[in-house]
Design a protein around this motif. Structure first.
Motif, PDB file in Angstrom:
ATOM      1  N   VAL A   1       0.835  -1.209   0.000  1.00 49.81           N
ATOM      2  CA  VAL A   1       0.000   0.000   0.000  1.00 49.81           C
ATOM      3  C   VAL A   1       0.867   1.256   0.000  1.00 49.81           C
ATOM      4  CG1 VAL A   1      -1.705   1.309   1.324  1.00 49.81           C
ATOM      5  CG2 VAL A   1      -1.939  -1.180   1.103  1.00 49.81           C
ATOM      6  N   ALA A   2       1.953   1.225   0.779  1.00 51.62           N
ATOM      7  CA  ALA A   2       2.833   2.395   0.871  1.00 51.62           C
ATOM      8  C   ALA A   2       3.501   2.723  -0.460  1.00 51.62           C
ATOM      9  CB  ALA A   2       3.886   2.170   1.944  1.00 51.62           C
TER      10      ALA A   2
ATOM     11  N   TRP B   1       3.990  -4.722  -7.971  1.00 53.13           N
ATOM     12  CA  TRP B   1       2.856  -5.156  -7.156  1.00 53.13           C
ATOM     13  C   TRP B   1       3.232  -6.275  -6.190  1.00 53.13           C
ATOM     14  CZ3 TRP B   1      -1.046  -2.017  -7.000  1.00 53.13           C
ATOM     15  CH2 TRP B   1      -1.326  -1.212  -8.112  1.00 53.13           C
ATOM     16  N   ASP B   2       4.498  -6.560  -6.065  1.00 54.83           N
ATOM     17  CA  ASP B   2       4.896  -7.718  -5.271  1.00 54.83           C
ATOM     18  C   ASP B   2       4.587  -7.522  -3.790  1.00 54.83           C
ATOM     19  OD1 ASP B   2       5.810 -10.288  -5.160  1.00 54.83           O
ATOM     20  OD2 ASP B   2       7.904  -9.741  -4.910  1.00 54.83           O
TER      21      ASP B   2
ATOM     22  N   ASP C   1      -9.169   1.236  -6.651  1.00 59.20           N
ATOM     23  CA  ASP C   1      -8.161   0.993  -7.677  1.00 59.20           C
ATOM     24  C   ASP C   1      -7.561  -0.408  -7.628  1.00 59.20           C
ATOM     25  OD1 ASP C   1      -7.947   3.796  -8.765  1.00 59.20           O
ATOM     26  OD2 ASP C   1      -7.369   4.186  -6.685  1.00 59.20           O
ATOM     27  N   VAL C   2      -7.492  -1.002  -6.436  1.00 56.45           N
ATOM     28  CA  VAL C   2      -6.803  -2.284  -6.268  1.00 56.45           C
ATOM     29  C   VAL C   2      -7.574  -3.152  -5.282  1.00 56.45           C
ATOM     30  CG1 VAL C   2      -4.606  -3.437  -5.775  1.00 56.45           C
ATOM     31  CG2 VAL C   2      -4.616  -1.037  -6.505  1.00 56.45           C
ATOM     32  N   MET C   3      -7.812  -4.406  -5.678  1.00 57.97           N
ATOM     33  CA  MET C   3      -8.386  -5.395  -4.771  1.00 57.97           C
ATOM     34  C   MET C   3      -7.293  -6.353  -4.311  1.00 57.97           C
ATOM     35  SD  MET C   3     -11.985  -6.394  -6.618  1.00 57.97           S
ATOM     36  CE  MET C   3     -11.289  -6.509  -8.270  1.00 57.97           C
TER      37      MET C   3
ATOM     38  N   HIS D   1       2.088   2.603  -3.278  1.00 59.80           N
ATOM     39  CA  HIS D   1       1.070   3.140  -4.190  1.00 59.80           C
ATOM     40  C   HIS D   1       0.189   4.139  -3.430  1.00 59.80           C
ATOM     41  CE1 HIS D   1       2.030   0.172  -7.324  1.00 59.80           C
ATOM     42  NE2 HIS D   1       2.200  -0.672  -6.325  1.00 59.80           N
ATOM     43  N   PRO D   2       0.764   5.249  -2.978  1.00 59.09           N
ATOM     44  CA  PRO D   2       0.019   6.180  -2.119  1.00 59.09           C
ATOM     45  C   PRO D   2      -1.152   6.865  -2.806  1.00 59.09           C
ATOM     46  CG  PRO D   2       2.118   7.142  -2.799  1.00 59.09           C
ATOM     47  CD  PRO D   2       2.146   5.702  -3.229  1.00 59.09           C
ATOM     48  N   ASP D   3      -1.170   6.866  -4.126  1.00 57.62           N
ATOM     49  CA  ASP D   3      -2.250   7.556  -4.841  1.00 57.62           C
ATOM     50  C   ASP D   3      -3.411   6.629  -5.201  1.00 57.62           C
ATOM     51  OD1 ASP D   3      -0.747   9.903  -4.774  1.00 57.62           O
ATOM     52  OD2 ASP D   3       0.285   9.395  -6.642  1.00 57.62           O
ATOM     53  N   LEU D   4      -3.321   5.358  -4.826  1.00 58.79           N
ATOM     54  CA  LEU D   4      -4.363   4.393  -5.175  1.00 58.79           C
ATOM     55  C   LEU D   4      -5.173   3.987  -3.945  1.00 58.79           C
ATOM     56  CD1 LEU D   4      -2.405   2.061  -7.638  1.00 58.79           C
ATOM     57  CD2 LEU D   4      -3.744   4.127  -8.139  1.00 58.79           C
ATOM     58  N   ARG D   5      -6.415   3.596  -4.192  1.00 57.54           N
ATOM     59  CA  ARG D   5      -7.304   3.172  -3.104  1.00 57.54           C
ATOM     60  C   ARG D   5      -7.419   1.655  -3.124  1.00 57.54           C
ATOM     61  NH1 ARG D   5     -12.816   6.045  -2.530  1.00 57.54           N
ATOM     62  NH2 ARG D   5     -12.424   5.540  -0.343  1.00 57.54           N
ATOM     63  N   PHE D   6      -7.147   1.034  -1.984  1.00 65.12           N
ATOM     64  CA  PHE D   6      -7.152  -0.415  -1.857  1.00 65.12           C
ATOM     65  C   PHE D   6      -8.442  -0.909  -1.194  1.00 65.12           C
ATOM     66  CE2 PHE D   6      -2.807   0.297  -2.811  1.00 65.12           C
ATOM     67  CZ  PHE D   6      -2.221  -0.908  -3.172  1.00 65.12           C
ATOM     68  N   LEU D   7      -8.842  -2.112  -1.589  1.00 67.93           N
ATOM     69  CA  LEU D   7      -9.981  -2.800  -0.988  1.00 67.93           C
ATOM     70  C   LEU D   7      -9.567  -4.234  -0.689  1.00 67.93           C
ATOM     71  CD1 LEU D   7     -13.081  -3.042  -0.302  1.00 67.93           C
ATOM     72  CD2 LEU D   7     -13.368  -3.848  -2.672  1.00 67.93           C
ATOM     73  N   GLU D   8      -9.762  -4.653   0.557  1.00 73.16           N
ATOM     74  CA  GLU D   8      -9.452  -6.028   0.927  1.00 73.16           C
ATOM     75  C   GLU D   8     -10.721  -6.875   0.881  1.00 73.16           C
ATOM     76  OE1 GLU D   8      -6.820  -8.102   4.369  1.00 73.16           O
ATOM     77  OE2 GLU D   8      -8.557  -6.963   5.084  1.00 73.16           O
ATOM     78  N   LEU D   9     -10.648  -7.962   0.115  1.00 67.81           N
ATOM     79  CA  LEU D   9     -11.747  -8.928   0.045  1.00 67.81           C
ATOM     80  C   LEU D   9     -11.473 -10.048   1.044  1.00 67.81           C
ATOM     81  CD1 LEU D   9     -12.010  -9.337  -3.844  1.00 67.81           C
ATOM     82  CD2 LEU D   9     -13.212  -7.703  -2.400  1.00 67.81           C
ATOM     83  N   GLY D  10     -12.496 -10.473   1.752  1.00 67.12           N
ATOM     84  CA  GLY D  10     -12.310 -11.555   2.700  1.00 67.12           C
ATOM     85  C   GLY D  10     -13.607 -12.270   3.006  1.00 67.12           C
ATOM     86  N   ARG D  11     -13.500 -13.332   3.804  1.00 65.87           N
ATOM     87  CA  ARG D  11     -14.648 -14.117   4.261  1.00 65.87           C
ATOM     88  C   ARG D  11     -15.582 -14.495   3.108  1.00 65.87           C
ATOM     89  NH1 ARG D  11     -11.777 -14.047   8.291  1.00 65.87           N
ATOM     90  NH2 ARG D  11     -12.551 -14.122  10.461  1.00 65.87           N
ATOM     91  N   SER D  12     -15.001 -14.862   1.981  1.00 67.66           N
ATOM     92  CA  SER D  12     -15.824 -15.311   0.859  1.00 67.66           C
ATOM     93  C   SER D  12     -16.354 -16.709   1.156  1.00 67.66           C
ATOM     94  CB  SER D  12     -14.980 -15.343  -0.425  1.00 67.66           C
ATOM     95  OG  SER D  12     -15.701 -15.960  -1.464  1.00 67.66           O
ATOM     96  N   CYS D  13     -17.650 -16.859   1.183  1.00 64.94           N
ATOM     97  CA  CYS D  13     -18.208 -18.198   1.387  1.00 64.94           C
ATOM     98  C   CYS D  13     -19.616 -18.290   0.802  1.00 64.94           C
ATOM     99  CB  CYS D  13     -18.197 -18.588   2.863  1.00 64.94           C
ATOM    100  SG  CYS D  13     -18.980 -17.437   3.981  1.00 64.94           S
TER     101      CYS D  13
END
Length: 237
Positions: free
Chosen positions: A77-78, A153-154, A120-122, A80-92
């Motif tokens: 995340v650091a 993106w590593d 911007d990023v999942m 890419h300071p200009d991008l907005r991240f979204l964390e996906l979880g608990r998929s069931c």
């Protein structure tokens, strides 16, 4: 709880009487639900599929993303300071609803969510069953050689939990068998255009081997944007 604990054997420190999976992130997340309105009874009994969505600004309020205990997400995340991240979880999804249509409904909802919040990023963890990476050696080795993120993106598994994914000589891997052996959710992410971070992690509480998924929205294959985005706005309420 029924899927992670009853079906998949996760270890619970929760109140067994309550039979709910919950943690400190839940109040800060949005919860995407698929419902079967043909079912009778209270509304919560009509829920057949879920995703938990943690936006970057809410993760900041929580002191970090859920996945940071396993992967060095904060460093990614650091960079890419200009991008907005979204964390996906608990998929069931309940067993009897594990069909293409349910997955489509979830992804149409996610696409509407991405557009609504300008994501911007999942990112997020995806899991293989069990706690033995060697049981998935062919699939993990294939992913390590053919599905890795670019350098920009590593993201690496945290040092104390890092387990290498490449456990076989690459020439010994049968690509078709490796892909067949992947869990459906992992295959779905890769099909859309996701890439995989460096290393896997054993999650003994949930009885899984986790890999890290990175999906920059602009790199999602155009055909899937068209497919999932076509009527996604109808799910935006």
């Amino acid at each position: 709880y029924r899927i992670f604990y009853d079906e998949l054997g996760a270890r619970s420190s929760l109140d067994q009487i309550d039979r709910r999976d919950s943690d400190r992130f839940d109040p800060l997340c949005d919860h995407l639900l698929v419902l079967d309105n043909s079912l009778t009874g209270p509304e919560h009994r009509r829920i057949v599929g879920t995703y938990r969505l943690l936006r970057q600004e809410m993760a900041t309020a929580a002191g970090g993303f859920y996945s940071e205990d396993e992967f060095e997400l904060r460093r990614l995340v650091a960079r890419h300071p200009d991008l907005r991240f979204l964390e996906l979880g608990r998929s069931c999804v309940l067993p009897q609803y594990r069909s293409k249509r349910t997955i489509e409904a979830l992804w149409q909802g996610i696409w509407a969510y991405l557009n609504h919040y300008g994501i911007d990023v999942m990112v997020g963890c995806a899991s293989f069953p069990g706690v033995d990476p060697a049981a998935h050696a062919e699939a993990l080795t294939y992913m390590a050689h053919h599905c890795r993120t670019s350098a920009d993106w590593d993201v690496r598994a945290v040092g104390r939990r890092y387990h290498p994914m490449a456990m076989m000589p690459v020439e010994a891997v049968n690509p078709k068998a490796a892909i067949t052996a992947m869990p459906p959710l992992v295959k779905g992410y890769l099909r859309i255009g996701a890439r995989i971070g460096d290393g896997c992690v054993i999650d003994r509480d949930f009885s899984t081997v986790d890999v890290f998924i990175v999906m920059p929205v602009k790199e999602i294959a155009a055909r899937y944007i068209s497919y999932y985005g076509g009527d996604g706005q109808s799910y935006a309420a």
